[in-house]
Every structure is written in structure tokens, then in C-alpha cells.
Design an enzyme around this catalytic site. Structure first.
Site, PDB file in Angstrom:
ATOM      1  CG  ASN A   9      -1.684   1.229   1.459  1.00 24.79           C
ATOM      2  OD1 ASN A   9      -1.788   2.061   0.558  1.00 24.79           O
ATOM      3  ND2 ASN A   9      -2.250   1.382   2.651  1.00 24.79           N
ATOM      4  CD1 TRP A  10       3.333   0.927  -2.822  1.00 24.60           C
ATOM      5  CD2 TRP A  10       3.443   2.036  -4.763  1.00 24.60           C
ATOM      6  NE1 TRP A  10       3.987   0.120  -3.718  1.00 24.60           N
ATOM      7  CE2 TRP A  10       4.064   0.787  -4.930  1.00 24.60           C
ATOM      8  CE3 TRP A  10       3.376   2.890  -5.853  1.00 24.60           C
ATOM      9  CZ2 TRP A  10       4.632   0.369  -6.128  1.00 24.60           C
ATOM     10  CZ3 TRP A  10       3.944   2.488  -7.060  1.00 24.60           C
ATOM     11  CH2 TRP A  10       4.574   1.251  -7.192  1.00 24.60           C
ATOM     12  CE  LYS A  11       0.186   3.257   4.828  1.00 30.06           C
ATOM     13  NZ  LYS A  11       0.236   3.374   6.265  1.00 30.06           N
ATOM     14  CD  GLU A  96      -2.690   5.309   7.074  1.00 30.36           C
ATOM     15  OE1 GLU A  96      -2.744   5.375   5.843  1.00 30.36           O
ATOM     16  OE2 GLU A  96      -1.717   4.807   7.683  1.00 30.36           O
ATOM     17  CD  GLU A 166      -3.196  -2.899   7.630  1.00 28.12           C
ATOM     18  OE1 GLU A 166      -2.143  -3.143   7.047  1.00 28.12           O
ATOM     19  OE2 GLU A 166      -3.846  -1.851   7.445  1.00 28.12           O
ATOM     20  N   GLY A 233       2.922  -1.272   4.313  1.00 28.30           N
ATOM     21  CA  GLY A 233       2.888   0.157   4.005  1.00 28.30           C
ATOM     22  C   GLY A 233       4.289   0.671   3.716  1.00 28.30           C
ATOM     23  N   GLY A 234       4.929   1.214   4.725  1.00 27.40           N
ATOM     24  CA  GLY A 234       6.234   1.871   4.566  1.00 27.40           C
ATOM     25  C   GLY A 234       7.255   1.042   3.794  1.00 27.40           C
TER      26      GLY A 234
HETATM   27  C1  PEP Z   1      -0.567  -0.129   6.226  1.00 25.92           C
HETATM   28  O1  PEP Z   1      -0.679   1.051   5.988  1.00 25.92           O
HETATM   29  O2  PEP Z   1      -1.437  -0.901   5.828  1.00 25.92           O
HETATM   30  C2  PEP Z   1       0.596  -0.571   6.980  1.00 25.92           C
HETATM   31  C3  PEP Z   1       0.580  -1.758   7.480  1.00 25.92           C
HETATM   32  O3  PEP Z   1       1.637   0.327   7.119  1.00 25.92           O
HETATM   33  P1  PEP Z   1       3.106   0.007   7.696  1.00 25.92           P
HETATM   34  O4  PEP Z   1       3.590  -1.244   7.068  1.00 25.92           O
HETATM   35  O5  PEP Z   1       3.920   1.208   7.345  1.00 25.92           O
HETATM   36  O6  PEP Z   1       2.952  -0.144   9.197  1.00 25.92           O
END
Ligand code: PEP
Length: 249
Positions: A9-11, A96, A166, A233-234
Site C-alpha cells: 500500500n503506497w499510500k 487511516e 492491522e 505500508g512503509g
Molecule cells: C498499512 O498502511 O497498511 C501498513 C501496514 O503500514 P506500515 O507497514 O507502514 O505499518
């Protein structure tokens, strides 16, 4: 052999040029990966990334979707527009969206049903905040998010649904649930799905873990019986971080 579902997930990151560069690198470096793979760039880069991943082993995902097919909904993106661009999977109910943009279970459910009616796959995100966890509300929250989020979804459509557990306190914080803790919540998710759809459906449903997944914790998380993949995510923003997660075994 179990096939894991590893999704990025590149947000709100990446210009079109940056997205194209990353998607191209992932396509090359993951060409031999046997897991189910998905990347969800920002809306603005979907068209360009779609052309890159077309015909590859990487599915195109979207990070959100409006609750209606069309109409006076300023700023929203419709399921028809996503399908037009080759999107196959949509992430719904991300924390989010729930906590920063106030999306509730009813709205998320409307989106889930709309996406499924258009044969898009859905990743339905669920997870508790730290406060909810500390007040012993974890199971209530997960049960509510699952039962409300999937309200009206027929058993026949459940094959197109992936659950992403999550924990909100683990997203983007560097804190990860221990594999044991995550596995226990995944088992609880399966229990709720069994109550709603029966044991076979609960066994078959794919449940990803998300929350600071990285190359050095992916294998331990994936080794757990109830963890079937990761929503990242990150660490999905750079090929050198995402490729080793997708190739964790
Ligand atoms: C996400 O946004 O779904 C997520 C899990 O982010 P991160 O891996 O950065 O915690």
C-alpha cells in the site's frame, strides 16, 4: 503448498514517474515470485502502473473507492473508473480511512458490497487502537468490524474477500504485534467468519497481517498457522525493502 498474499500500500507517496520506476523494478525482481502479489499506487499513478504490471504476476490495487457508481460526489473515485484502469483489488476500511477520515462500518460495508458486485477483490482492513486494546475491547472491535463490514455479503462472494488484520498501534510506528499475538487475533477473525459463514469458509479465507512488516520480521509472522500474507505500508515504497518481504521464503 500455501500461497501467501503479499500486498503493498503506497499510500500518498510517489509521483507518476516514481511509481513507474518502482513498479518496473518490482516487476523485474519479483518475476520469479510464486506468492500472490499486489501493489496499490496512488490514484494518479494507477493508469501508468497498470501498463507496467499488465500481464505480469503483480495485481493492480487501489487504496480506496467511493460508495456509489457515479453521481455528484466531489473528490470520489468510482468502481467503474478503477475497473477502467485495470484495477483488480481494492483496499477498504484501512485504519487511516476509519480514524483520520471518519469512515464508519456502514460506509465501508457499502463500498465492500459495491466492489464485490463489480467483481473486484476486496482487502477489508480491521484492527483495534491501542486504547481499545488496553480497555479489553479488541475482540468486540474486530467482531463488529467484520460482521458490519461483511453485512449482506453472500458466501459465494467471500472468495473475493481478504481480511487484513492491522492493529492501529502497529501501523507506521515500527511496533509490530508479536507473531503469537497476531496469530491469536487471526484465529479470532477465523472464528467470527466461521460463525458467519461456516467452518470451511473460515478455513479458506486469506487473512493478512499489517503493521510495520519488514524483511526481518516477515518470515516469523508468515510461519504462523493463521497468517496468510501481509499488507505492507512503509516497506513497500522501496524495492529493496519490499522484494525480500515478498520473497521471505
Ligand atoms: C498499512 O498502511 O497498511 C501498513 C501496514 O503500514 P506500515 O507497514 O507502514 O505499518
Amino acid at each position: 503448498m500455501k500461497r501467501y498474499f503479499i500486498a503493498g500500500n503506497w499510500k500518498m507517496h510517489k509521483t507518476i514517474a516514481e511509481a513507474v520506476a518502482l513498479a518496473s523494478e518490482l516487476k523485474d525482481k519479483l518475476a520469479d515470485c510464486k506468492e500472490k502479489l499486489m501493489i496499490a499506487p496512488p490514484f494518479t499513478a494507477l493508469q501508468a502502473v497498470s501498463k507496467i504490471v499488465e500481464g505480469s504476476n503483480i495485481l493492480l490495487g487501489a487504496q480506496n473507492m467511493g460508495p456509489e457508481e457515479s453521481g455528484a460526489h466531489t473528490g470520489e473515485i468510482s468502481v467503474l473508473m478503477l475497473k477502467d484502469l485495470g484495477v483488480r483489488v481494492v483496499i477498504l476500511g484501512h485504519s487511516e480511512r476509519r480514524h483520520t477520515y471518519g469512515e464508519n462500518d456502514e460506509l465501508i460495508n457499502k463500498k465492500v458490497r459495491l466492489a464485490l458486485s463489480h467483481k473486484l477483490e476486496v482487502i477489508l482492513c480491521v484492527g483495534e487502537t491501542l486504547e481499545e486494546r488496553e480497555h479489553g475491547m479488541l475482540e468486540n472491535v474486530i467482531r463488529r468490524q467484520l460482521s458490519e463490514g461483511l453485512k449482506g455479503v453472500e458466501l459465494s462472494a467471500l472468495k473475493d474477500v481478504t481480511i487484513a488484520y492491522e492493529p492501529v498501534w502497529a501501523i507506521g510506528t515500527g511496533k509490530t504485534a508479536t507473531p503469537e499475538d497476531a496469530d491469536a487475533v487471526h484465529a479470532f477473525c477465523r472464528q467470527v467468519i466461521a460463525e458467519m459463514y461456516g467452518k470451511d469458509a473460515a478455513k479458506a479465507i486469506v487473512i493478512q497481517y499489517g503493521g510495520s512488516v519488514k524483511a526481518d520480521n516477515a518470515a516469523a509472522l508468515m510461519s504462523k498457522e493463521n497468517i496468510d500474507g501481509a499488507l505492507v505500508g512503509g516497506a513497500s515504497l522501496k524495492a529493496e525493502a519490499f522484494v525480500p518481504i515478498a520473497k521471505f521464503r
